[in-house]
Write a protein that holds these residues in place. Sequence first.
Motif, short mmCIF file in Angstrom:
data_model
loop_
_atom_site.label_atom_id
_atom_site.label_comp_id
_atom_site.label_asym_id
_atom_site.label_seq_id
_atom_site.Cartn_x
_atom_site.Cartn_y
_atom_site.Cartn_z
N VAL A 65 0.87 -1.18 0.00
CA VAL A 65 0.00 0.00 0.00
C VAL A 65 0.90 1.22 0.00
CG1 VAL A 65 -1.68 1.35 1.32
CG2 VAL A 65 -1.95 -1.12 1.13
N ILE A 66 0.56 2.19 -0.83
CA ILE A 66 1.33 3.44 -0.94
C ILE A 66 0.38 4.61 -0.77
CG2 ILE A 66 3.17 2.53 -2.43
CD1 ILE A 66 1.61 3.58 -4.84
N SER A 67 0.96 5.75 -0.43
CA SER A 67 0.13 6.94 -0.27
C SER A 67 0.87 8.15 -0.81
CB SER A 67 -0.21 7.16 1.21
OG SER A 67 -1.02 8.30 1.37
N GLY A 68 0.10 9.07 -1.36
CA GLY A 68 0.69 10.30 -1.87
C GLY A 68 -0.16 10.94 -2.94
N ASP A 75 -3.97 -4.45 9.05
CA ASP A 75 -4.27 -3.43 10.06
C ASP A 75 -4.51 -2.08 9.41
OD1 ASP A 75 -4.03 -5.23 12.11
OD2 ASP A 75 -1.95 -4.72 12.58
N LEU A 76 -3.74 -1.77 8.37
CA LEU A 76 -3.89 -0.50 7.68
C LEU A 76 -5.25 -0.38 7.03
CD1 LEU A 76 -2.69 2.15 6.51
CD2 LEU A 76 -1.81 0.78 4.62
N MET A 77 -5.68 -1.42 6.34
CA MET A 77 -6.97 -1.39 5.66
C MET A 77 -8.11 -1.24 6.66
SD MET A 77 -6.31 -1.56 2.43
CE MET A 77 -7.76 -2.16 1.57
N SER A 78 -7.97 -1.91 7.81
CA SER A 78 -9.00 -1.80 8.86
C SER A 78 -9.08 -0.38 9.38
CB SER A 78 -8.67 -2.76 9.99
OG SER A 78 -9.59 -2.60 11.06
N ARG A 79 -7.92 0.25 9.59
CA ARG A 79 -7.89 1.62 10.10
C ARG A 79 -8.45 2.60 9.07
NH1 ARG A 79 -4.97 3.86 14.40
NH2 ARG A 79 -4.91 1.68 15.09
N LEU A 80 -8.15 2.40 7.80
CA LEU A 80 -8.67 3.27 6.75
C LEU A 80 -10.19 3.14 6.64
CD1 LEU A 80 -6.00 2.79 3.93
CD2 LEU A 80 -6.34 4.81 5.36
N GLN A 81 -10.69 1.92 6.77
CA GLN A 81 -12.13 1.70 6.70
C GLN A 81 -12.84 2.39 7.86
OE1 GLN A 81 -13.29 -2.41 6.49
NE2 GLN A 81 -15.48 -1.99 6.52
N GLN A 82 -12.27 2.29 9.05
CA GLN A 82 -12.86 2.95 10.21
C GLN A 82 -12.89 4.46 10.01
OE1 GLN A 82 -10.67 1.74 13.71
NE2 GLN A 82 -10.96 -0.44 13.29
N TYR A 83 -11.82 5.00 9.46
CA TYR A 83 -11.74 6.44 9.22
C TYR A 83 -12.79 6.86 8.19
CZ TYR A 83 -9.56 11.04 8.71
OH TYR A 83 -9.31 12.39 8.70
N ALA A 84 -12.93 6.06 7.12
CA ALA A 84 -13.88 6.39 6.05
C ALA A 84 -15.32 6.37 6.56
CB ALA A 84 -13.71 5.41 4.90
N GLU A 85 -15.61 5.50 7.50
CA GLU A 85 -16.97 5.41 8.04
C GLU A 85 -17.35 6.64 8.85
OE1 GLU A 85 -16.84 1.78 10.22
OE2 GLU A 85 -17.10 0.50 8.44
N MET A 116 -0.60 4.59 14.40
CA MET A 116 -0.64 3.12 14.46
C MET A 116 0.75 2.54 14.24
SD MET A 116 -2.63 0.53 11.84
CE MET A 116 -1.44 0.87 10.53
N MET A 117 1.48 3.11 13.29
CA MET A 117 2.84 2.63 12.98
C MET A 117 3.79 2.91 14.14
SD MET A 117 3.02 4.03 9.05
CE MET A 117 4.68 3.40 8.72
N GLU A 118 3.59 4.03 14.82
CA GLU A 118 4.45 4.43 15.93
C GLU A 118 4.47 3.37 17.02
OE1 GLU A 118 5.67 8.32 16.21
OE2 GLU A 118 7.15 6.78 16.62
N LYS A 119 3.33 2.75 17.26
CA LYS A 119 3.24 1.74 18.31
C LYS A 119 4.05 0.50 18.00
CE LYS A 119 -1.46 3.21 19.50
NZ LYS A 119 -2.89 2.83 19.51
N VAL A 126 3.72 -5.07 3.10
CA VAL A 126 2.63 -6.04 2.97
C VAL A 126 2.15 -6.49 4.35
CG1 VAL A 126 2.05 -8.34 2.13
CG2 VAL A 126 3.42 -6.83 0.71
N GLN A 127 3.07 -6.62 5.30
CA GLN A 127 2.71 -7.09 6.64
C GLN A 127 1.75 -6.13 7.34
OE1 GLN A 127 5.78 -6.87 5.42
NE2 GLN A 127 6.47 -9.00 5.31
N MET A 128 1.82 -4.86 6.99
CA MET A 128 0.97 -3.85 7.63
C MET A 128 -0.41 -3.75 7.02
SD MET A 128 3.17 -0.44 8.35
CE MET A 128 1.59 0.32 8.79
N VAL A 129 -0.58 -4.31 5.84
CA VAL A 129 -1.79 -4.06 5.06
C VAL A 129 -3.09 -4.41 5.79
CG1 VAL A 129 -3.06 -4.73 2.97
CG2 VAL A 129 -0.63 -4.13 2.84
#
Length: 216
Positions: A153-156, A182-192, A211-214, A177-180
């Motif tokens: 997943v990339i952003s920009g 959790d990342l997708m779950s967090r993006l979905q929550q934000y979008a909702e 999330m990454m900081e943790k 790839v390992q983050m995907v």
Amino acid sequence: MVNRSLIQLDNAYQSTNELLFILDDLFCFSIEKYESALRKETEKLFKQMHVSEVLFDKAFPQLIWWLLFCHPQEVNSKTIYQDYLEVHNEKWKQTNQIVQDHLTRWLRVIPGFYCVVGRYSNRFFHARDIFFKRDKKVYIFNENFHPVKTGDVISGLLLPVGENLYTTQGDLFHFSVQMVPDLMSRLQQYAEKHVNPMFNYPALLHTIMSMMEKDL
């Protein structure tokens, strides 16, 4: 027919080169006219995000381009890109129609989050917008770049520079790839919770970086 196709390809190639030159010129313009404002804005973003310098440095290139294309300046309520177009209005009116159309499209660009769904080479890949489900062919022209893998997943900020061809200046923000999941779950929550999740890109990026900081 063959000659016409070759002419069209040549025009497209020349237009892409001119658009890349304009991106470089825009960056020089922003430093010459808005260096102090950009420094203040990036310092403010760093304080607001409360993340490590390591993470902020990864986001920094795309935050700069967000500031150039999407963030109105207090001094004139225009984005730096809008100001750049007005200053060079007469000059760009003399370019071909393909370039002019792309410059108009750039007025509406916003950053995004994308899943890499295919690769053609280290620089050339197929990306799918996570929120809007649109596919884009991306080519990285920068000399220094971070190769992607299918599934990343990339952003920009992806800018159109040709027929269904997009690029970015600076490095994209990369997620492994390992983050995907959790990342997708967090993006979905934000979008909702937000009608337009990309309206405030730094806020969304901050959510993900927290999330990454943790995990550091």
